[in-house]
Structure formats: structure tokens, C-alpha cells
Design a protein around this motif. Structure first.
Motif, PDB file in Angstrom:
ATOM      1  N   ILE A   1       0.826  -1.209   0.000  1.00 32.80           N
ATOM      2  CA  ILE A   1       0.000   0.000   0.000  1.00 32.80           C
ATOM      3  C   ILE A   1       0.855   1.252   0.000  1.00 32.80           C
ATOM      4  CG2 ILE A   1      -2.028  -0.959   1.093  1.00 32.80           C
ATOM      5  CD1 ILE A   1      -0.968  -0.146   3.768  1.00 32.80           C
TER       6      ILE A   1
ATOM      7  N   GLY B   1       3.303   1.027   5.118  1.00 32.76           N
ATOM      8  CA  GLY B   1       2.814   0.328   6.308  1.00 32.76           C
ATOM      9  C   GLY B   1       3.799  -0.637   6.927  1.00 32.76           C
TER      10      GLY B   1
ATOM     11  N   PHE C   1       6.228  -2.294   9.630  1.00 35.59           N
ATOM     12  CA  PHE C   1       6.123  -2.335  11.092  1.00 35.59           C
ATOM     13  C   PHE C   1       7.331  -1.611  11.689  1.00 35.59           C
ATOM     14  CE2 PHE C   1       4.054  -6.544   9.939  1.00 35.59           C
ATOM     15  CZ  PHE C   1       2.803  -5.966   9.853  1.00 35.59           C
ATOM     16  N   PRO C   2       7.104  -0.480  12.356  1.00 38.92           N
ATOM     17  CA  PRO C   2       8.243   0.341  12.798  1.00 38.92           C
ATOM     18  C   PRO C   2       9.096  -0.336  13.861  1.00 38.92           C
ATOM     19  CG  PRO C   2       6.141   1.326  13.492  1.00 38.92           C
ATOM     20  CD  PRO C   2       5.808   0.131  12.668  1.00 38.92           C
ATOM     21  N   HIS C   3       8.525  -1.304  14.587  1.00 38.40           N
ATOM     22  CA  HIS C   3       9.283  -1.936  15.664  1.00 38.40           C
ATOM     23  C   HIS C   3      10.000  -3.191  15.203  1.00 38.40           C
ATOM     24  CE1 HIS C   3       5.490  -3.944  15.341  1.00 38.40           C
ATOM     25  NE2 HIS C   3       5.785  -4.845  16.250  1.00 38.40           N
ATOM     26  N   ARG C   4       9.934  -3.490  13.915  1.00 39.79           N
ATOM     27  CA  ARG C   4      10.622  -4.679  13.419  1.00 39.79           C
ATOM     28  C   ARG C   4      11.649  -4.288  12.370  1.00 39.79           C
ATOM     29  NH1 ARG C   4       5.834  -9.131  12.732  1.00 39.79           N
ATOM     30  NH2 ARG C   4       5.126  -9.113  14.895  1.00 39.79           N
TER      31      ARG C   4
ATOM     32  N   PHE D   1      16.051  -0.581  10.981  1.00 41.09           N
ATOM     33  CA  PHE D   1      14.631  -0.351  11.231  1.00 41.09           C
ATOM     34  C   PHE D   1      14.084   0.571  10.140  1.00 41.09           C
ATOM     35  CE2 PHE D   1      16.053  -1.844  15.320  1.00 41.09           C
ATOM     36  CZ  PHE D   1      14.999  -2.660  15.710  1.00 41.09           C
TER      37      PHE D   1
ATOM     38  N   HIS E   1      12.544   3.331   9.974  1.00 41.33           N
ATOM     39  CA  HIS E   1      12.765   4.773  10.003  1.00 41.33           C
ATOM     40  C   HIS E   1      14.192   5.152   9.630  1.00 41.33           C
ATOM     41  CE1 HIS E   1      15.076   5.103  13.772  1.00 41.33           C
ATOM     42  NE2 HIS E   1      14.384   4.048  14.154  1.00 41.33           N
TER      43      HIS E   1
ATOM     44  N   ALA F   1      -1.872   2.917   8.297  1.00 43.21           N
ATOM     45  CA  ALA F   1      -1.261   2.105   7.232  1.00 43.21           C
ATOM     46  C   ALA F   1      -0.634   0.839   7.812  1.00 43.21           C
ATOM     47  CB  ALA F   1      -0.202   2.917   6.476  1.00 43.21           C
ATOM     48  N   VAL F   2      -0.088   0.948   9.029  1.00 41.82           N
ATOM     49  CA  VAL F   2       0.542  -0.216   9.658  1.00 41.82           C
ATOM     50  C   VAL F   2      -0.519  -1.260  10.023  1.00 41.82           C
ATOM     51  CG1 VAL F   2       1.828  -0.991  11.680  1.00 41.82           C
ATOM     52  CG2 VAL F   2       2.504   1.106  10.504  1.00 41.82           C
TER      53      VAL F   2
ATOM     54  N   ALA G   1      -0.928  -4.959   8.477  1.00 38.22           N
ATOM     55  CA  ALA G   1      -0.963  -6.157   9.324  1.00 38.22           C
ATOM     56  C   ALA G   1      -2.147  -7.036   8.943  1.00 38.22           C
ATOM     57  CB  ALA G   1      -1.028  -5.757  10.793  1.00 38.22           C
TER      58      ALA G   1
ATOM     59  N   GLY H   1       1.185  -8.700  18.155  1.00 40.76           N
ATOM     60  CA  GLY H   1       2.421  -8.546  17.407  1.00 40.76           C
ATOM     61  C   GLY H   1       2.688  -7.126  16.932  1.00 40.76           C
ATOM     62  N   VAL H   2       1.630  -6.332  16.787  1.00 44.57           N
ATOM     63  CA  VAL H   2       1.823  -4.996  16.217  1.00 44.57           C
ATOM     64  C   VAL H   2       1.292  -3.890  17.135  1.00 44.57           C
ATOM     65  CG1 VAL H   2       1.305  -3.505  14.255  1.00 44.57           C
ATOM     66  CG2 VAL H   2       1.732  -5.932  13.876  1.00 44.57           C
TER      67      VAL H   2
ATOM     68  N   PRO I   1       2.877  -3.820  20.935  1.00 47.52           N
ATOM     69  CA  PRO I   1       4.272  -3.351  20.942  1.00 47.52           C
ATOM     70  C   PRO I   1       4.400  -1.874  20.598  1.00 47.52           C
ATOM     71  CG  PRO I   1       4.129  -5.452  19.810  1.00 47.52           C
ATOM     72  CD  PRO I   1       2.716  -5.040  20.120  1.00 47.52           C
ATOM     73  N   LEU I   2       3.583  -1.397  19.641  1.00 49.15           N
ATOM     74  CA  LEU I   2       3.679   0.012  19.265  1.00 49.15           C
ATOM     75  C   LEU I   2       3.130   0.914  20.367  1.00 49.15           C
ATOM     76  CD1 LEU I   2       2.797   0.020  15.460  1.00 49.15           C
ATOM     77  CD2 LEU I   2       5.010   0.145  16.567  1.00 49.15           C
TER      78      LEU I   2
ATOM     79  N   PRO J   1      16.138   1.131  20.203  1.00 48.38           N
ATOM     80  CA  PRO J   1      16.456   1.020  18.780  1.00 48.38           C
ATOM     81  C   PRO J   1      15.273   1.339  17.875  1.00 48.38           C
ATOM     82  CG  PRO J   1      16.345  -1.146  19.818  1.00 48.38           C
ATOM     83  CD  PRO J   1      16.162  -0.135  20.901  1.00 48.38           C
ATOM     84  N   ALA J   2      14.086   0.881  18.250  1.00 52.74           N
ATOM     85  CA  ALA J   2      13.020   0.867  17.261  1.00 52.74           C
ATOM     86  C   ALA J   2      12.190   2.138  17.213  1.00 52.74           C
ATOM     87  CB  ALA J   2      12.108  -0.317  17.532  1.00 52.74           C
ATOM     88  N   LEU J   3      11.822   2.655  18.354  1.00 53.72           N
ATOM     89  CA  LEU J   3      10.706   3.581  18.336  1.00 53.72           C
ATOM     90  C   LEU J   3      11.089   5.033  18.550  1.00 53.72           C
ATOM     91  CD1 LEU J   3       8.196   1.317  20.165  1.00 53.72           C
ATOM     92  CD2 LEU J   3       8.304   1.886  17.778  1.00 53.72           C
ATOM     93  N   ILE J   4      12.356   5.263  18.845  1.00 51.29           N
ATOM     94  CA  ILE J   4      12.720   6.651  19.066  1.00 51.29           C
ATOM     95  C   ILE J   4      13.269   7.218  17.768  1.00 51.29           C
ATOM     96  CG2 ILE J   4      14.239   8.168  20.365  1.00 51.29           C
ATOM     97  CD1 ILE J   4      13.977   5.742  22.517  1.00 51.29           C
ATOM     98  N   GLU J   5      12.478   8.063  17.118  1.00 50.98           N
ATOM     99  CA  GLU J   5      12.866   8.560  15.801  1.00 50.98           C
ATOM    100  C   GLU J   5      13.463   9.938  15.898  1.00 50.98           C
ATOM    101  OE1 GLU J   5      10.055   8.039  12.554  1.00 50.98           O
ATOM    102  OE2 GLU J   5       9.197   6.428  13.716  1.00 50.98           O
TER     103      GLU J   5
END
Ligand code: ATP
Ligand code: MG
Lengths: 311, 246
Positions: free
Chosen positions: A81, A85, A87-90, A132, A134, B144-145, B149, B162-163, B166-167, B242-246
Motif C-alpha cells: 500500500i 505500512g 512495522f516500525p518496531h521490526r 529499522f 525509520h 497504514a501499519v 498487518a 504482534g503490532v 508493541p507500538l 532502537p526501534a521507536l525513538i525517531e
């Protein structure tokens, strides 16, 4: 391959998709094009049942898609899409592995597939597998999104404005890549866009939608030369229809025998490009060569122009 | 995280631990606050035991709040549970606005004196931050995420576990952290109905007009709240860096 049979969707009293029937060929790219709100996404999403049809059926290889749980159906159909989309955590590798994991692939097979896809999409595994989303550019994210959709080797890939967020240059590259991918994996692709250029560039068949209805479904050249509805000619563009038509034929397809001096053009270039080259050089004919540079013949201005009109 | 802040945190921790282990060594510091030769350090119980009891009470209550508030937050963000959102929000809000003292007053006749009424009061008081943060976290997942999914073929449960969770987790944990800190302070009132905790020290100070006791109870409670908050924040940073801090 995919048979859409009298499919409709109503929300309350408004009909968003209105009795659409389409037969989608195996191993090709079919494009659904139309203005905003014409029901393109809804139609596409009824194929993998993200939207449940109000009436009508979708058959894939003759089997009614309503016959199995929706989430199992979706694991067999790729889906990409706009805005990808991811997955930001993967990580990139984990994102790509999503559907194979759901299907319970073993680790060896999964790892090999992720590596293969990263390579095909020109993302160096050593560099990108552990990143990741981002940390990627928009174009890279988009490629990961398509790689993820293809991971479990689906026979069908649905794409909803997959290149909508890309700048023109990256977008053109992504479109070329998609054509390669389609040939390489022999996937049946249904792609939604509101960009007519994209539709003509990618689609072996194009469905033009307006207000929930498919007005015409045919090869791009036919949409230009024999539009079924004034809206179709409006969408394809009256002013530059001749040029559009030229862009649909390659120099290799139109080549005529004979030798020519002066400018040279590749057989894979479109007639539009060939004409442009002639205008630019002020020449009357151009030599056509294959990928190895071997001469195939020539094209004259008159021969090119003959392809730019119906009949 | 700046170095100065780390040093400050470690100093606060050292101070708290030293005081709880060897309160007597602080006697000269508190002596000026007492009158007529009253004891400068609380002497009717072990401060460390009381502090640990209070932490344990708060952790139990917050754990229960977290389970209920996160569960409720998940329920009302599902399509099938959306109709319960206004009702749940009202209930949780009442839990927060109803004064914990009043909850104690109501609970004691029902469940008796001691730990139980305190747990009930803290449980009610801790729901709101966790509930609201769970909802913001789940609603904040990019559409969109979520669409991807579902489109990949995740079942609703797989998508949630799973999504979505965690987010939403950083926000949920922040809610739990907030609730924990508020309750460390609030838990002192449990001593009025006989729960073990540092409230005892403060009450003893009030009864015997001993400012030193009041200060000790208050300071230890405050330090515990701050350190607990910082400790949780550090764990979160480690988990999600690592993942979520942009
Ligand atoms: N869940 C829904 N409930 C009500 N109406 C909806 C819903 N989803 C879509 N619609 C309506 O259906 C119509 C078609 O929507 P759809 O998303 O299929 O259009 P589209 O052709 O993909 O447009 P765009 O190019 O803007 O993406 C729109 O008018 C939209 O408002
Ligand atoms: Mg759309």
C-alpha cells in the motif's frame, strides 16, 4: 486467474462499487485507474476481503474467495500500500519475513527467501537486514514494502498506489523495477493508481473507474483509440493522445527494414522517444539497434507517425 | 541522558539506602527539629521494613490497575467494544476523582481494616493514567501499519499482540509509571486504616508533634517515588531505544 463477478459494495445507502465484473489475466499487470473516490481501493480490497462485498463474487483459479477464513486467504495474496505500512518496531528482515512466519516456514527457507528478496530489490543484506524502517529513505521503504508483500511467493499481488509517495525519478525507477519483478516471479499483479501515465506504463490491461463503475476495461491502446465513454477519453487526455499512443509501442516493434545513418536508438525505446530524438536532431530517419548494439533496421518520421493514430 | 543527571540519581539512591539501613547515623541532622528530648529518628518500627511494605503495597495495587486498565483499554479500542468507551471512561474517571480517603472510609466497613482497603483505594486511583495512555497508544498506531498487518493475513489477536501492543507499549508503560509514582505518595494514607507503610511515621509525628518524624516519612516517600520513576524510565529507554525513538 481472478474473476470478479458482479461485485458491489454499499455503505448505508451509497453504492461505492457498482456491479463490477472483470477477468484478470494470469501473469500480467492489471491497472485500476480513476479519480479520487471512484471506488478503486474498495474494489481492490474486496479481492483480499479487507472489505467484505455486499454482493457478487471473487473467484481465484475458479475458487470462491468467500469459502475460506479471510486471514488465511490474505496470506496467499500479496498486499502493498501507499506509505508502505512497514512495522516500525521490526527490522527490515523481520518485516519481510512476516507472512512466511505466519505460514510457519522453517528458518532455513525463510532466511534464504529474505536474502533473495533483499538482493532482488537492491538492498545489500549486510547493510539493510538489521535496519529499522525509520532508518531508510522513502524509496528504500517502498521496496521493502513490496519485498514483504512478495515474501511468501504469492501468485497474486495487490498494490494500492504503491508509488504515490515517491518523487518522479525514484517513481520511474520503481515502476521499471516492478515490471522486472513481475516477469521474474510471474506474479499476477492488480495495481490501483490515479496516475494515467503510471497506468499506461505498467498495465497490460487498464480498467477505468468512475463513481463505482468500470467504464472500460481493455488494453491501453484501445482506451485511446476507441474510448467507450467521454470520461475515458477525458482520463486518457485528448490533447496528447497521439503521443500517448506512440509511447505504447517500442522501436523494436515498429522497426522497418533498411539502413540509416545518423542517430541511433535502442529497440526497447518507445516511438515517442524515437520521435523526440528525430525532432531534436533534425533527422528524417533513425537506426534501431538491439541491446548488444547490432542493427535491426530503421524508423522514419512517417513510419513513426503512422503509429500515432487509430487504425 | 546527561552525566550530571545520572550522578544526581545515584546520589539520591545512595542517600535513601544509607538512611534506611542506618537511620541512627542521621540523628544529629534531625535533632534540631525535635523538642523536649523527643527521639530524632522514628523509633516505633523499622524504617526499612515500612518502606519495603509500602513499595510492595503500591506495586500490588498498580499491577492490578495495569491488568484491568490495559484490558479495558484493549476492549474499548476493538470495533466490538467501542460502545463501552464512554462508560469505561466515566468509571475510570470516578476512580480518579473520588478521594482515596473516601474510598478507604467506604471500604473499611466492607473488607475490614489493614491492607485490603488500601489496595482497593490505590487500585481505583491508579486506573486513569494507565487506561488513557493505553487508549492513546492503541489509537496512535499508524492506520497504514494496521492495514498492512491485516492485509498480510494476521488474525485480530496476532495483530494486537504482534503490532498494536508493541507500538503502544511505550505509552502504556508511561501510564504505569505515572500511576506508580502517584500511588507511592498516596499509599501513606493507608496507615490510617492500619496498613503497614511510611504513613505510620508521619502520623506518629503528627500525634506527638515531632517534625523530625513527619519529615522522615515524607522525604523517604518522595525519594522512593522519584527513584522508582527514574528506574522505570531507564528500563523503558533500554527496551525501546532502537526501534521507536525517531
Ligand atoms: N468504510 C467506509 N464507510 C463509508 N464510506 C466509505 C468507506 N470506505 C470508503 N468509503 C467511500 O467510498 C468511496 C470510494 O472510496 P475508495 O477508497 O474506494 O476510493 P478510491 O477510488 O480509492 O479513492 P482515492 O483515489 O482517493 O484513494 C469514497 O466516497 C469513500 O468516502
Ligand atoms: Mg484509494
Amino acid at each position: 486467474m481472478i474473476s470478479i463477478d458482479n461485485l458491489s459494495k454499499q455503505y448505508g445507502s451509497t453504492t461505492v462499487v457498482d456491479r463490477v465484473s472483470l477477468d484478470i489475466e494470469r501473469n500480467s499487470i492489471t491497472v485500476i485507474v480513476g479519480t479520487s473516490g471512484s471506488g478503486k481501493s474498495t474494489l481492490l480490497r474486496m479481492i483480499n476481503r479487507l472489505v467484505e462485498p455486499s454482493s457478487g463474487r471473487v473467484l481465484i483459479d475458479g475458487n470462491d474467495t468467500a469459502g475460506e477464513p479471510a486471514h488465511l486467504l490474505r496470506r496467499r495474496i500479496g498486499y502493498a500500500i501507499q506509505g508502505n505500512g512497514l512495522f516500525p518496531h521490526r527490522t527490515v528482515a523481520e518485516n519481510i519475513a512476516t507472512v512466511p512466519r505466519l505460514l510457519g516456514w522453517d528458518d532455513t527457507r525463510l532466511r534464504a527467501r529474505v536474502l533473495q528478496l533483499l538482493t532482488v530489490f537492491q538492498l545489500d543484506p549486510a547493510e539493510f537486514a538489521g535496519k529499522f524502517p525509520h532508518q531508510l529513505s522513502g524509496g528504500q521503504q517502498q521496496r521493502v514494502g513490496v519485498a514483504r508483500a512478495l515474501a511468501a511467493e504469492p501468485a497474486v499481488l495487490l498494490m494500492d498506489e504503491p508509488f504515490g509517495a515517491l518523487d518522479p525519478i525514484i517513481r520511474a525507477k520503481a515502476q521499471d523495477d516492478l515490471l522486472d519483478i513481475q516477469r521474474r516471479f510471474a506474479t499476477t499483479i492488480v495495481l490501483v493508481t490515479h496516475d494515467m501515465d503510471e497506468a499506461f506504463r505498467l498495465g497490460s490491461r487498464v480498467a477505468v473507474m468512475s463513481r463505482g463503475r468500470v467504464l472500460q476495461y481493455d488494453r491501453p491502446a484501445v482506451l485511446i483509440t476507441r474510448p467507450a465513454d467521454p470520461f475515458v477519453s477525458q482520463m486518457t487526455g485528448l490533447a496528447d493522445r497521439a503521443m500517448r499512443l506512440l509511447s505504447l509501442t517500442t522501436a523494436g516493434e515498429a522497426v522497418i527494414p533498411g539502413a540509416a545513418g545518423g542517430p541511433v536508438i535502442a529497440a526497447s525505446a518507445s516511438l515517442r522517444d524515437a520521435l523526440s530524438e528525430l525532432v531534436w536532431r533534425g533527422a528524417e530517419s533513425v537506426a534501431v539497434v538491439d541491446a548488444d548494439g547490432a542493427p535491426l533496421g530503421r524508423l522514419t518520421v512517417a513510419a513513426i507517425l503512422a503509429h500515432g493514430r487509430p487504425g | 541522558m546527561s552525566r550530571a543527571a545520572t550522578v544526581l540519581r545515584l546520589a539520591a539512591l545512595a542517600l535513601l539506602v544509607t538512611f534506611l539501613l542506618t537511620p541512627a547515623s542521621f540523628a544529629p541532622l534531625f535533632a534540631p527539629l525535635t523538642q523536649y528530648g523527643a527521639p530524632p529518628i522514628y523509633d516505633q518500627g523499622n524504617l526499612l521494613t515500612l518502606a519495603l511494605a509500602q513499595i510492595a503495597t503500591v506495586c500490588c495495587a498498580t499491577a492490578a490497575s495495569a491488568v484491568v486498565a490495559v484490558g479495558l483499554g484493549i476492549l474499548v479500542t476493538r470495533a466490538s467494544g467501542a460502545q463501552f468507551l464512554p462508560l469505561s471512561r466515566t468509571l475510570v474517571n470516578i476512580g480518579q476523582t473520588f478521594p482515596p480517603v473516601a474510598v478507604l472510609a467506604i471500604a473499611v466497613p466492607l473488607v475490614g481494616f489493614g491492607l485490603k482497603p488500601t489496595l482497593i483505594a490505590l487500585f481505583c486511583y491508579g486506573l486513569l493514567p494507565i487506561f488513557e495512555n493505553t487508549i492513546s497508544g492503541l489509537h496512535g498506531c499508524p492506520p497504514a501499519v494496521i492495514e498492512a498487518a491485516s492485509g498480510m493475513g494476521m488474525s485480530p489477536t496476532q495483530r494486537l499482540l504482534g503490532v498494536e501492543l508493541p507500538l503502544a507499549m511505550p505509552l502504556i508503560l508511561e501510564g504505569i509509571r505515572l500511576s506508580l509514582v502517584i500511588n507511592v505518595g498516596t499509599a501513606a494514607i493507608g496507615s490510617t486504616v492500619g496498613a503497614k507503610g511510611l504513613g505510620e511515621v508521619i502520623i506518629a509525628g503528627l500525634l506527638s508533634n515531632n517534625t523530625a518524624f513527619i519529615l522522615q516519612g515524607g522525604l523517604v516517600t518522595g525519594l522512593m517515588a522519584i527513584l522508582l520513576y527514574e528506574a522505570m524510565a531507564a528500563v523503558e529507554r533500554r527496551l525501546f531505544r532502537p526501534a521507536l525513538i525517531e
